[in-house]
Design a protein around this motif. Structure first.
Motif, short mmCIF file in Angstrom:
data_model
loop_
_atom_site.label_atom_id
_atom_site.label_comp_id
_atom_site.label_asym_id
_atom_site.label_seq_id
_atom_site.Cartn_x
_atom_site.Cartn_y
_atom_site.Cartn_z
N PRO A 164 0.83 -1.22 0.00
CA PRO A 164 0.00 0.00 0.00
C PRO A 164 0.85 1.26 0.00
O PRO A 164 1.84 1.36 0.74
N GLY A 165 0.50 2.19 -0.86
CA GLY A 165 1.20 3.46 -0.92
C GLY A 165 2.43 3.46 -1.81
O GLY A 165 3.07 4.50 -1.96
N LYS A 166 2.75 2.30 -2.38
CA LYS A 166 3.92 2.22 -3.26
C LYS A 166 3.52 1.71 -4.63
O LYS A 166 2.48 1.08 -4.80
N GLU A 167 4.36 2.00 -5.61
CA GLU A 167 4.09 1.53 -6.96
C GLU A 167 4.31 0.02 -7.05
O GLU A 167 5.11 -0.56 -6.33
N ARG A 168 3.58 -0.58 -7.98
CA ARG A 168 3.77 -2.00 -8.25
C ARG A 168 5.15 -2.19 -8.88
O ARG A 168 5.54 -1.43 -9.76
N GLU A 169 5.88 -3.20 -8.42
CA GLU A 169 7.22 -3.45 -8.97
C GLU A 169 7.32 -4.86 -9.52
O GLU A 169 6.72 -5.81 -8.99
N GLY A 170 8.07 -4.96 -10.59
CA GLY A 170 8.29 -6.26 -11.20
C GLY A 170 9.28 -7.08 -10.39
O GLY A 170 10.34 -6.59 -10.04
N VAL A 171 8.92 -8.29 -10.09
CA VAL A 171 9.76 -9.17 -9.29
C VAL A 171 10.55 -10.13 -10.19
O VAL A 171 11.76 -10.29 -10.03
N ALA A 172 9.85 -10.73 -11.12
CA ALA A 172 10.49 -11.69 -12.03
C ALA A 172 9.62 -11.85 -13.26
O ALA A 172 8.41 -11.66 -13.20
N ARG A 173 10.25 -12.17 -14.35
CA ARG A 173 9.52 -12.40 -15.58
C ARG A 173 10.20 -13.48 -16.41
O ARG A 173 11.41 -13.71 -16.26
N ILE A 174 9.41 -14.13 -17.26
CA ILE A 174 9.95 -15.19 -18.10
C ILE A 174 9.36 -15.05 -19.50
O ILE A 174 8.14 -14.86 -19.66
N GLY A 175 10.23 -15.11 -20.49
CA GLY A 175 9.80 -14.97 -21.86
C GLY A 175 9.45 -16.30 -22.48
O GLY A 175 9.72 -17.37 -21.92
N ILE A 176 8.88 -16.23 -23.68
CA ILE A 176 8.46 -17.45 -24.37
C ILE A 176 9.67 -18.32 -24.70
O ILE A 176 9.54 -19.54 -24.88
N ASP A 177 10.84 -17.71 -24.77
CA ASP A 177 12.07 -18.46 -25.04
C ASP A 177 12.72 -18.99 -23.77
O ASP A 177 13.81 -19.58 -23.83
N GLY A 178 12.06 -18.75 -22.63
CA GLY A 178 12.60 -19.24 -21.36
C GLY A 178 13.55 -18.28 -20.67
O GLY A 178 14.01 -18.55 -19.55
N SER A 179 13.86 -17.17 -21.31
CA SER A 179 14.75 -16.20 -20.68
C SER A 179 14.06 -15.57 -19.47
O SER A 179 12.83 -15.40 -19.47
N THR A 180 14.85 -15.24 -18.46
CA THR A 180 14.29 -14.70 -17.23
C THR A 180 14.98 -13.40 -16.83
O THR A 180 16.11 -13.12 -17.25
N LYS A 181 14.28 -12.65 -16.02
CA LYS A 181 14.83 -11.42 -15.47
C LYS A 181 14.27 -11.26 -14.07
O LYS A 181 13.09 -11.52 -13.84
N TYR A 182 15.14 -10.83 -13.15
CA TYR A 182 14.74 -10.68 -11.75
C TYR A 182 15.04 -9.29 -11.23
O TYR A 182 16.00 -8.65 -11.63
N LEU A 183 14.24 -8.88 -10.29
CA LEU A 183 14.52 -7.69 -9.51
C LEU A 183 15.79 -7.98 -8.73
O LEU A 183 15.94 -9.08 -8.16
N ASP A 184 16.71 -7.02 -8.66
CA ASP A 184 17.98 -7.24 -7.97
C ASP A 184 17.77 -7.73 -6.54
O ASP A 184 18.51 -8.57 -6.05
N LEU A 185 16.76 -7.20 -5.88
CA LEU A 185 16.53 -7.54 -4.47
C LEU A 185 16.20 -9.02 -4.25
O LEU A 185 16.32 -9.52 -3.14
N VAL A 186 15.74 -9.70 -5.30
CA VAL A 186 15.33 -11.09 -5.11
C VAL A 186 16.24 -12.08 -5.81
O VAL A 186 16.04 -13.30 -5.71
N LYS A 187 17.23 -11.59 -6.52
CA LYS A 187 18.15 -12.49 -7.23
C LYS A 187 18.80 -13.45 -6.26
O LYS A 187 19.26 -13.06 -5.18
#
Length: 125
Positions: free
Chosen positions: A41-64
């Motif tokens: 609450p009170g903060k913007e939504r942030e991306g934590v992790a994502r995965i592409g159709i090719d299986g590539s991934t990306k993570y928020l630095d805080l959760v790596k």
């Protein structure tokens, strides 16, 4: 009609683990990127992790090194394994899907068109 339904949230102690699941239906080849986001609450939504159709991934630095995103195409389910949870991970977690456009790792949050209802994760110190 795209539907995303999250589950697996809950309350854990610091250092604990949870696995979030997102049941996906109605998604066709127009979607090439799935992700997990979180918001307090009170903060913007942030991306934590994502995965592409090719299986590539990306993570928020805080959760790596602590979180892992994966998908089971046969079960039409997206997962987020969260280990060593910390109080600052407390948030509502959302599953989201984005149609084809920019590369998955570069998509801004605004390109994620489909969203689940969220599942709450609470980490006690």
């Amino acid at each position: 009609q795209v539907q995303l339904v999250e589950s697996g949230g809950g309350s854990v102690q610091s250092g604990g683990s949870l696995r979030l699941s997102c049941a996906v239906s109605g998604v066709d080849s127009s979607v090439d990127c799935m992700g997990w986001f979180r918001q307090v609450p009170g903060k913007e939504r942030e991306g934590v992790a994502r995965i592409g159709i090719d299986g590539s991934t990306k993570y928020l630095d805080l959760v790596k090194g602590r979180f892992t995103i994966s998908q089971d195409s046969a079960k039409n389910t997206l997962y987020l394994q969260m280990n060593n949870l910390q109080p600052e991970d407390t948030a509502m977690y959302y599953c989201a899907a984005a149609p084809r456009g920019l590369l998955c790792r570069w998509k801004p949050t605004s390109e994620f068109r489909y969203w689940g209802q969220g599942t709450q994760v609470t980490v006690a110190s």
